[in-house]
Scaffold this motif. Structure first.
Motif, PDB file in Angstrom:
ATOM      1  N   ALA A  71     -36.792  39.958  23.289  1.00 12.69           N
ATOM      2  CA  ALA A  71     -36.100  38.813  22.301  1.00 12.69           C
ATOM      3  C   ALA A  71     -37.467  38.056  21.787  1.00 12.69           C
ATOM      4  CB  ALA A  71     -35.016  38.068  22.624  1.00 12.69           C
ATOM      5  N   GLU A  72     -37.414  37.438  20.720  1.00 14.32           N
ATOM      6  CA  GLU A  72     -38.262  36.502  20.426  1.00 14.32           C
ATOM      7  C   GLU A  72     -37.989  35.221  19.597  1.00 14.32           C
ATOM      8  OE1 GLU A  72     -41.252  38.813  18.122  1.00 14.32           O
ATOM      9  OE2 GLU A  72     -40.149  38.712  16.428  1.00 14.32           O
ATOM     10  N   ARG A  73     -38.616  34.219  19.536  1.00 13.86           N
ATOM     11  CA  ARG A  73     -38.081  33.077  18.751  1.00 13.86           C
ATOM     12  C   ARG A  73     -39.032  33.144  17.428  1.00 13.86           C
ATOM     13  NH1 ARG A  73     -37.133  27.397  21.681  1.00 13.86           N
ATOM     14  NH2 ARG A  73     -36.031  27.449  19.805  1.00 13.86           N
ATOM     15  N   ALA A  75     -41.003  31.393  14.845  1.00 12.77           N
ATOM     16  CA  ALA A  75     -41.952  30.304  14.726  1.00 12.77           C
ATOM     17  C   ALA A  75     -41.734  29.171  13.921  1.00 12.77           C
ATOM     18  CB  ALA A  75     -43.134  31.036  14.610  1.00 12.77           C
ATOM     19  N   ILE A  76     -40.774  29.484  12.993  1.00 13.87           N
ATOM     20  CA  ILE A  76     -40.493  28.357  11.933  1.00 13.87           C
ATOM     21  C   ILE A  76     -39.219  27.871  12.208  1.00 13.87           C
ATOM     22  CG2 ILE A  76     -40.066  27.946   9.417  1.00 13.87           C
ATOM     23  CD1 ILE A  76     -42.077  30.193   8.671  1.00 13.87           C
ATOM     24  N   THR A  77     -38.051  28.720  12.310  1.00 18.10           N
ATOM     25  CA  THR A  77     -36.738  28.166  12.446  1.00 18.10           C
ATOM     26  C   THR A  77     -36.478  27.971  14.061  1.00 18.10           C
ATOM     27  OG1 THR A  77     -35.655  30.427  12.831  1.00 18.10           O
ATOM     28  CG2 THR A  77     -35.893  29.405  10.398  1.00 18.10           C
ATOM     29  N   GLY A  78     -37.158  28.394  14.833  1.00 20.27           N
ATOM     30  CA  GLY A  78     -37.030  28.431  16.262  1.00 20.27           C
ATOM     31  C   GLY A  78     -35.754  29.187  16.699  1.00 20.27           C
ATOM     32  N   GLY A  79     -35.248  30.024  15.790  1.00 22.40           N
ATOM     33  CA  GLY A  79     -34.112  31.005  15.992  1.00 22.40           C
ATOM     34  C   GLY A  79     -34.442  32.138  16.797  1.00 22.40           C
ATOM     35  N   TYR A  80     -33.341  32.879  17.408  1.00 21.15           N
ATOM     36  CA  TYR A  80     -33.732  34.039  17.943  1.00 21.15           C
ATOM     37  C   TYR A  80     -33.283  35.317  17.464  1.00 21.15           C
ATOM     38  CZ  TYR A  80     -33.904  30.737  22.149  1.00 21.15           C
ATOM     39  OH  TYR A  80     -34.356  29.707  22.886  1.00 21.15           O
ATOM     40  N   ARG A  81     -34.255  36.352  17.661  1.00 17.78           N
ATOM     41  CA  ARG A  81     -34.067  37.560  17.269  1.00 17.78           C
ATOM     42  C   ARG A  81     -34.441  38.710  18.306  1.00 17.78           C
ATOM     43  NH1 ARG A  81     -38.199  36.255  12.504  1.00 17.78           N
ATOM     44  NH2 ARG A  81     -40.380  36.505  13.976  1.00 17.78           N
ATOM     45  N   LEU A  82     -34.315  40.107  17.754  1.00 17.54           N
ATOM     46  CA  LEU A  82     -34.758  41.047  18.737  1.00 17.54           C
ATOM     47  C   LEU A  82     -36.085  41.086  18.653  1.00 17.54           C
ATOM     48  CD1 LEU A  82     -32.176  44.064  17.822  1.00 17.54           C
ATOM     49  CD2 LEU A  82     -32.177  42.611  20.048  1.00 17.54           C
ATOM     50  N   GLY A  83     -36.732  41.340  19.978  1.00 12.59           N
ATOM     51  CA  GLY A  83     -38.262  41.418  20.033  1.00 12.59           C
ATOM     52  C   GLY A  83     -38.784  42.731  19.837  1.00 12.59           C
ATOM     53  N   PRO A  84     -40.163  42.740  20.124  1.00 15.53           N
ATOM     54  CA  PRO A  84     -40.985  44.021  19.849  1.00 15.53           C
ATOM     55  C   PRO A  84     -40.617  45.069  20.721  1.00 15.53           C
ATOM     56  CG  PRO A  84     -42.405  42.258  20.655  1.00 15.53           C
ATOM     57  CD  PRO A  84     -41.079  41.627  20.423  1.00 15.53           C
ATOM     58  N   LEU A  85     -40.244  44.824  22.143  1.00 17.09           N
ATOM     59  CA  LEU A  85     -39.676  45.658  22.981  1.00 17.09           C
ATOM     60  C   LEU A  85     -38.520  46.325  22.744  1.00 17.09           C
ATOM     61  CD1 LEU A  85     -40.259  47.512  25.392  1.00 17.09           C
ATOM     62  CD2 LEU A  85     -39.201  45.675  26.993  1.00 17.09           C
TER      63      LEU A  85
END
Length: 277
Positions: A71-73, A75-85
């Motif tokens: 997962a990753e955050r 940078a602008i909204t601080g929200g979470y989404r699936l990450g590169p892995l």
């Protein structure tokens, strides 16, 4: 890859449940599932709600998921989404998918469940091409073999491909059929010569509306068929499953049991291919 940290095992001591699973892994899957099919980053509260857990617990897991790359955050909204892995894992899974392998067992199940021959076709250089059959003893179907090529306008298999493939792929085939060019294995009926392009478009729209095509002797008198599309993760058609049988024996009504079972089995294969409606 950096391993998920110790916060993953805080729940219930060893993290193992009575069924022999690992609760921390189950929780991780719930959180990752909450991020799937989301176009924009989700707030911590939204992720927790979708995963059905309290925000503090969700936050502990998300910290580790971000560290691992699952997962990753934003940078602008601080929200979470699936990450590169997670993205790499998804792409690796897609590369290993094969519609023939995924649909193969379904053909045998359909034959046994419905009592009619079931076939799988893909789009080939010559058009809709059957690559696998699971046959009954119906004498009308004995000519069906892997490699058989179907017309677009007078076979249920072809109509599904015609409805979902780009016209840049199907246009030349449709034009030849409208001009009355003979098709190998077909009994000439003259049906396509009476069709206009407007008729063709209406035919394909009907297929898309019902996500199914049906023919009753259009290709060969006495042979009826029902066909349903198979989709991949991007919603592109990758194959067609067809059930076929003799007139008077197979029910091709869209509200009938054969159509209902075929639609359900085709959707199961599509979901295994990564498709989501």
């Amino acid at each position: 890859m950096r391993p998920l940290d110790a916060t993953m095992s805080e729940d219930n001591g060893s993290g193992e449940d009575e069924a022999g699973g690992v609760q921390s892994v189950d929780t991780t899957v719930r959180l990752l599932s909450a991020l799937v099919d989301v176009g924009t980053p989700l707030s911590l509260k939204a992720v927790a709600e979708r995963a059905e857990m309290q925000p503090p617990k969700a936050h502990r897991y998300l910290v580790s998921l971000c560290r691992s790359g699952l997962a990753e955050r934003d940078a602008i909204t601080g929200g979470y989404r699936l990450g590169p892995l997670a993205v790499r894992m998804g792409l690796a899974a897609i590369r290993h998918l094969n519609v023939v392998r995924e649909a193969g067992p379904t053909l045998a199940s359909l034959r046994d469940e419905l009592g009619f021959t079931a076939g799988l076709a893909v789009w080939g250089a010559a058009g809709p091409t059957f690559v696998r059959f699971e046959e009954t003893n119906d004498a009308l179907i004995i000519s069906g073999r892997p490699g058989s090529v179907m017309p677009i306008l007078t076979s249920s298999t072809g109509r599904v491909f015609g409805a979902y493939l780009a016209r840049s792929l199907t246009g030349a085939f449709i034009e030849r059929e409208l001009a009355g060019a003979p098709h190998p294995g077909a009994t000439p009926t003259g049906a396509t010569q009476r069709m206009s392009m407007q008729d063709v478009e209406a035919l394909f729209e009907d297929v898309r509306q019902h996500r199914m095509a049906r023919v009753q002797g259009d290709l060969n008198p006495g042979l009826h068929g029902l066909s349903a599309p198979l989709f991949d993760h991007a919603g592109a058609i990758v194959g067609v499953i067809t059930v076929m049988g003799s007139a008077g024996l197979i029910d091709t009504r869209r509200e009938g049991r054969n159509a209902s079972v075929l639609a359900a089995r085709a959707e199961e294969v599509s979901r295994r291919m990564g498709w989501g409606p």
